[in-house]
Design an enzyme around this catalytic site. Structure first.
Site, PDB file in Angstrom:
ATOM      1  N   ASP A  64       1.701 -21.535  14.920  1.00 38.67           N
ATOM      2  CA  ASP A  64       1.456 -20.525  15.953  1.00 38.67           C
ATOM      3  C   ASP A  64      -0.031 -20.241  16.174  1.00 38.67           C
ATOM      4  O   ASP A  64      -0.431 -19.782  17.235  1.00 38.67           O
ATOM      5  CB  ASP A  64       2.168 -19.211  15.589  1.00 38.67           C
ATOM      6  CG  ASP A  64       1.843 -18.732  14.172  1.00 38.67           C
ATOM      7  OD1 ASP A  64       1.060 -19.401  13.478  1.00 38.67           O
ATOM      8  OD2 ASP A  64       2.381 -17.688  13.757  1.00 38.67           O
ATOM      9  N   HIS A  65      -0.864 -20.527  15.182  1.00 36.49           N
ATOM     10  CA  HIS A  65      -2.277 -20.156  15.298  1.00 36.49           C
ATOM     11  C   HIS A  65      -3.056 -21.160  16.118  1.00 36.49           C
ATOM     12  O   HIS A  65      -3.768 -20.831  17.050  1.00 36.49           O
ATOM     13  CB  HIS A  65      -2.905 -20.033  13.907  1.00 36.49           C
ATOM     14  CG  HIS A  65      -2.608 -18.739  13.223  1.00 36.49           C
ATOM     15  ND1 HIS A  65      -1.349 -18.314  12.951  1.00 36.49           N
ATOM     16  CD2 HIS A  65      -3.434 -17.764  12.761  1.00 36.49           C
ATOM     17  CE1 HIS A  65      -1.390 -17.130  12.359  1.00 36.49           C
ATOM     18  NE2 HIS A  65      -2.653 -16.785  12.231  1.00 36.49           N
ATOM     19  N   ASP A 119      -0.137 -15.095   5.353  1.00 35.53           N
ATOM     20  CA  ASP A 119      -0.747 -14.426   6.485  1.00 35.53           C
ATOM     21  C   ASP A 119      -0.703 -12.931   6.203  1.00 35.53           C
ATOM     22  O   ASP A 119       0.328 -12.409   5.770  1.00 35.53           O
ATOM     23  CB  ASP A 119       0.015 -14.735   7.776  1.00 35.53           C
ATOM     24  CG  ASP A 119      -0.776 -14.252   8.976  1.00 35.53           C
ATOM     25  OD1 ASP A 119      -1.445 -15.080   9.620  1.00 35.53           O
ATOM     26  OD2 ASP A 119      -0.758 -13.033   9.243  1.00 35.53           O
ATOM     27  N   ARG A 379      -6.904  -6.409  15.222  1.00 42.97           N
ATOM     28  CA  ARG A 379      -8.244  -6.511  14.634  1.00 42.97           C
ATOM     29  C   ARG A 379      -9.289  -6.660  15.723  1.00 42.97           C
ATOM     30  O   ARG A 379      -9.078  -7.419  16.672  1.00 42.97           O
ATOM     31  CB  ARG A 379      -8.333  -7.736  13.712  1.00 42.97           C
ATOM     32  CG  ARG A 379      -7.478  -7.578  12.511  1.00 42.97           C
ATOM     33  CD  ARG A 379      -7.612  -8.727  11.534  1.00 42.97           C
ATOM     34  NE  ARG A 379      -6.910  -8.338  10.328  1.00 42.97           N
ATOM     35  CZ  ARG A 379      -6.263  -9.174   9.521  1.00 42.97           C
ATOM     36  NH1 ARG A 379      -6.266 -10.464   9.777  1.00 42.97           N
ATOM     37  NH2 ARG A 379      -5.660  -8.724   8.458  1.00 42.97           N
ATOM     38  N   SER A 535      -7.906 -10.803   6.948  1.00 41.69           N
ATOM     39  CA  SER A 535      -7.018 -11.959   6.838  1.00 41.69           C
ATOM     40  C   SER A 535      -6.772 -12.383   5.391  1.00 41.69           C
ATOM     41  O   SER A 535      -7.604 -12.168   4.514  1.00 41.69           O
ATOM     42  CB  SER A 535      -7.667 -13.107   7.606  1.00 41.69           C
ATOM     43  OG  SER A 535      -7.324 -14.341   7.050  1.00 41.69           O
ATOM     44  N   ARG A 537      -6.636 -15.463   4.545  1.00 43.57           N
ATOM     45  CA  ARG A 537      -7.065 -16.872   4.447  1.00 43.57           C
ATOM     46  C   ARG A 537      -7.757 -17.145   3.116  1.00 43.57           C
ATOM     47  O   ARG A 537      -8.793 -16.573   2.797  1.00 43.57           O
ATOM     48  CB  ARG A 537      -7.953 -17.242   5.648  1.00 43.57           C
ATOM     49  CG  ARG A 537      -9.216 -16.452   5.785  1.00 43.57           C
ATOM     50  CD  ARG A 537      -9.924 -16.724   7.109  1.00 43.57           C
ATOM     51  NE  ARG A 537      -9.209 -16.080   8.205  1.00 43.57           N
ATOM     52  CZ  ARG A 537      -9.781 -15.605   9.306  1.00 43.57           C
ATOM     53  NH1 ARG A 537     -11.088 -15.719   9.476  1.00 43.57           N
ATOM     54  NH2 ARG A 537      -9.072 -15.031  10.252  1.00 43.57           N
TER      55      ARG A 537
HETATM   56  C1  MIC Z   1      -5.640 -13.267  11.149  1.00 41.07           C
HETATM   57  O1  MIC Z   1      -5.030 -12.475  11.853  1.00 41.07           O
HETATM   58  O2  MIC Z   1      -6.807 -13.070  10.759  1.00 41.07           O
HETATM   59  C2  MIC Z   1      -4.934 -14.523  10.708  1.00 41.07           C
HETATM   60  C3  MIC Z   1      -5.583 -15.647  11.389  1.00 41.07           C
HETATM   61  O3  MIC Z   1      -3.579 -14.472  11.084  1.00 41.07           O
HETATM   62  C4  MIC Z   1      -5.043 -14.617   9.191  1.00 41.07           C
HETATM   63  C5  MIC Z   1      -4.608 -15.874   8.628  1.00 41.07           C
HETATM   64  C6  MIC Z   1      -5.614 -16.970   8.774  1.00 41.07           C
HETATM   65  O4  MIC Z   1      -6.801 -16.752   8.647  1.00 41.07           O
HETATM   66  O5  MIC Z   1      -5.164 -18.096   8.996  1.00 41.07           O
HETATM   67  C7  MIC Z   1      -4.348 -13.498   8.432  1.00 41.07           C
HETATM   68  O6  MIC Z   1      -4.198 -12.418   8.952  1.00 41.07           O
HETATM   69  O7  MIC Z   1      -4.042 -13.665   7.254  1.00 41.07           O
HETATM   70 FE1  SF4 Z   2      -1.721 -14.411  14.743  1.00 42.09          FE
HETATM   71 FE2  SF4 Z   2      -3.062 -13.103  12.844  1.00 42.09          FE
HETATM   72 FE3  SF4 Z   2      -3.314 -12.433  15.413  1.00 42.09          FE
HETATM   73 FE4  SF4 Z   2      -1.070 -11.932  14.164  1.00 42.09          FE
HETATM   74  S1  SF4 Z   2      -3.065 -11.048  13.702  1.00 42.09           S
HETATM   75  S2  SF4 Z   2      -1.285 -12.814  16.206  1.00 42.09           S
HETATM   76  S3  SF4 Z   2      -0.875 -13.672  12.810  1.00 42.09           S
HETATM   77  S4  SF4 Z   2      -3.949 -14.353  14.487  1.00 42.09           S
END
Ligand code: MIC
Ligand code: SF4
Length: 643
Positions: A64-65, A119, A379, A535, A537
């Site tokens: 999805d990302h 995630d 965010r 995140s 990550r």
């Molecule tokens: C995000 O919202 O920052 C992400 C991208 O979903 C991350 C995961 C990632 O960095 O791949 C998260 O929230 O954990």
């Molecule tokens: Fe995707 Fe992370 Fe954004 Fe949710 S917050 S939509 S999981 S990138």
């Protein structure tokens, strides 16, 4: 004494540990999820464990990302994920099927179960009464292999809801209100349980919005009761059999109770560049808007988008505003299309994007220079949108549409028309984009497809008893993992290529960092409070590890990042006296002595080479964490036979 909902689920999944706040508990995990941007690492780690088939009740890999596929990298990653999932017993949600948390809520989440996901917004499942945690990929790999998930037993907070939201005031405003009250650090070390009579007025997708944004409070997770509303949602998804009721005992004890009267709330907005920078929407009415983005795992449910469609119907968006809408799932998009709402959205001039994370993670739709972008996301960290001087505000879908129509930040309660949209009695169910794994027999000879962008997992070093290292970077408070390891369309395709990713580490704070860290050999990073928020990550730990960072000394850490640092074999230490933070300067050479003993006592001494000054740092680690750290990370520890 009675139990909270979370304590009940923890008790029924407890593998070891005692449930006193602050001590470590190990939990049996029923379900896991991964997404593509963290999933490649998680499955590479799972493969190194040599376990042929996952041992959970359900494991699922979402894509999805990173769905853009400009170049071979993403397509290769997707093929790797699909083939590795099929081989090891993992379900696979195809690119375009939707955002992991939205699809999981619709199709797989079950009240009373435990879920960990690679995630940070995995707690969205708490909207259904699941105990759902965001975790690093390595912890997810271990859980897929049947291993326990270790957390520090959290404190219990309760938010007591009374009243009922007024029209155009939403679940998003409830989340923003709690962020206003508690700040991005206010939930650290706690599980937030939502209760009180107001809960019965909120649908499951609204509850999901709220548990989703509990992540922004730094909370371990958030959870709602499982009640008649939950039952009705599951029944509408054709899954009534998954329903179990769940509530806290009347005499359950909470460490803190916060009261929110839903009837008294007004539309709220988080200003740049932090989700807790919250004010009333009405106070910003003179701010001109350039861009509006609706979607993300926070606000892309059918209910959200049907309201959006109702507000846009028969109207045209302001000529100077660009509006994007990313539905949360194929189910949402199909149902919008079938009922005609999609036509109302398109007729307004909105741009409809794929059912994916999209702009939320900087995959396209970056704002213009200095542009004001209103987003229904969770965010608004500096640079996350892909435009460093972009001014990103977080709002509800209702505020987003009202503002897209007027061209200025607009309080939606000023809209004249009533908004009558309710939950459907039946959702349209078609799971054809979720592929089942191969049978054990078929899996034996099935190949795992790897492209050239998938590089081996980086190796970490065990600790000796002394570490001499340079302080290569000093940063301030609330550093996010987006600062440490940025994402976005330019960098995300390289999530399975740590050597290449390392060129962008800390790019937002200091582009010279990677070169300095490489030159230093062993390095130390110094941070302020809440270091590593955001995140999950694990790249924000693996990449610094690859660049030689052995230790981070901060005023305090965010939970998932601290766990990722330990898993990567980096010491997360805290200043015993925060004033030492001010005294340290970038470039200093520091020596940590008696590391093994220091980790046991919880105190280590650091000596500054210039001047010989010493100061103390602390770290409270369990025996298992100490062994992981001394081994140089979880993979080394597991290879050495650690459990
Ligand atoms: C995000 O919202 O920052 C992400 C991208 O979903 C991350 C995961 C990632 O960095 O791949 C998260 O929230 O954990
Ligand atoms: Fe995707 Fe992370 Fe954004 Fe949710 S917050 S939509 S999981 S990138």
């Amino acid at each position: 004494m009675g139990k909270t909902i979370a304590q009940k689920i923890i008790a029924s999944h407890l593998v070891s540990g005692d449930m006193t706040p602050g001590s470590e508990v190990a939990l049996r995990i029923d379900q896991t999820l991964t997404q593509d941007a963290t999933g490649t690492m998680a499955y590479l780690e799972f493969e190194t464990m040599g376990i042929p088939r996952v041992k959970t009740e359900l494991s699922i890999a979402y894509v999805d990302h990173n769905t853009l596929q400009c170049g071979f990298e993403n397509s290769d990653d997707h093929r790797y994920l699909q083939s590795v999932a099929a081989k090891h017993g993992v379900w696979f949600s195809r690119p375009g099927n939707g955002i992991c948390h939205q699809v999981h809520l619709e199709r797989f989440g079950k009240p009373g179960k435990t879920l960990i996901g690679s995630d940070s917004h995995t707690p969205t499942g708490g909207g259904l009464g699941m105990l759902a945690f965001g975790a690093g990929g390595m912890d997810v790999a271990v859980a897929m292999g049947g291993g326990a998930y270790y957390i520090t037993m959290p404190k219990m907070y309760k938010v007591n809801l009374t009243g009922k939201l007024r029209p155009y005031v939403t679940a998003k405003d409830v989340s923003l209100e709690l962020l206003r009250i508690l700040s991005v650090k206010g939930g650290v070390g706690a599980i937030i349980e939502w209760g009180g009579p107001g809960v019965a007025t909120l649908s499951v997708p609204e509850r999901g919005t709220i548990t989703n944004m509990g992540t922004e409070l730094g909370a371990t997770t958030s959870i709602f009761p499982s009640d008649e509303i939950t039952r009705a949602f599951l029944a509408a998804q054709g899954r009534e059999g998954d329903y179990v009721p769940l509530e806290s005992d009347p005499d359950a004890a909470y460490d803190r109770i916060i009261d929110i009267d839903l009837s008294a709330l007004e539309p709220l907005i988080a200003c740049p560049h932090s989700p807790d920078n919250v004010v009333k929407v009405s106070t910003l009415k003179d701010v001109k808007v350039d861009q509006v983005c609706i979607g993300s795992c926070t606000n892309s449910s059918l209910l959200d988008l049907r309201k959006v469609a109702a507000m846009l119907k028969g109207k045209t968006i302001h000529p100077s505003v660009s509006l994007s809408i990313s539905p949360g799932s194929r189910q949402v998009l199909t149902m919008l299309s079938d009922c005609g709402d999609l036509s109302d959205i398109l007729a307004s001039g909105a741009r409809v994007l794929e059912c994916a994370c999209g702009p939320c993670i900087g995959m396209g739709f970056s704002p213009n220079s200095g542009g004001v972008s209103l987003r229904t996301f969770n965010r608004n960290f500096l640079g996350r949108s892909g435009t460093k001087d972009g001014q990103v505000y977080l709002v509800s879908p209702e505020t987003a549409v009202a503002s897209a129509l007027t061209g200025f930040i607009t309080d939606p309660t000023t809209m004249a028309e009533p908004l009558n949209v309710s939950m459907p009695e039946k959702f349209l169910v078609n799971d054809s984009a979720v592929l089942p794994p191969l049978s054990e027999d078929q899996a034996k000879d099935a190949p795992v497809l790897r492209g050239p962008n998938i590089k081996p997992f980086p190796k970490s070093k065990p600790f000796a008893d002394t570490l001499k290292a340079s302080l290569v970077l000093k940063v301030g408070d609330n550093i996010t993992t987006d600062h440490i390891m940025p994402a976005g369309a330019r960098i995300l395709p390289y999530r399975s290529n740590i050597p290449y990713l390392s060129n962008f580490c800390f790019e937002v704070c200091d582009p010279g960092f990677p070169e300095r860290a490489r030159a230093a050999g062993d390095g130390i990073v110094v941070g302020g409070s809440n270091y590593g928020q955001g995140s999950s990550r694990e790249h924000a730990a693996l990449v610094p590890m690859y660049l030689g960072i052995r230790c981070v000394i901060a005023k305090s850490f965010a939970r998932i990042h601290a766990a990722n640092l330990i898993n990567a074999g980096i010491l997360p230490l805290t200043f015993a006296d925060p004033a030492d933070y001010d005294r340290l300067e970038q470039g200093a050479v520091l020596t940590l002595s008696d590391i093994r003993q220091g980790l046991e006592t919880g105190f280590l001494t650091v000596t500054e080479e210039a001047g010989g000054r010493t100061f103390r740092v602390t770290g409270s680690f369990t025996r298992r964490q100490r062994a992981i750290l001394m081994a140089g990370g979880l993979l080394n520890y597991t290879k050495e036979g650690g459990q």
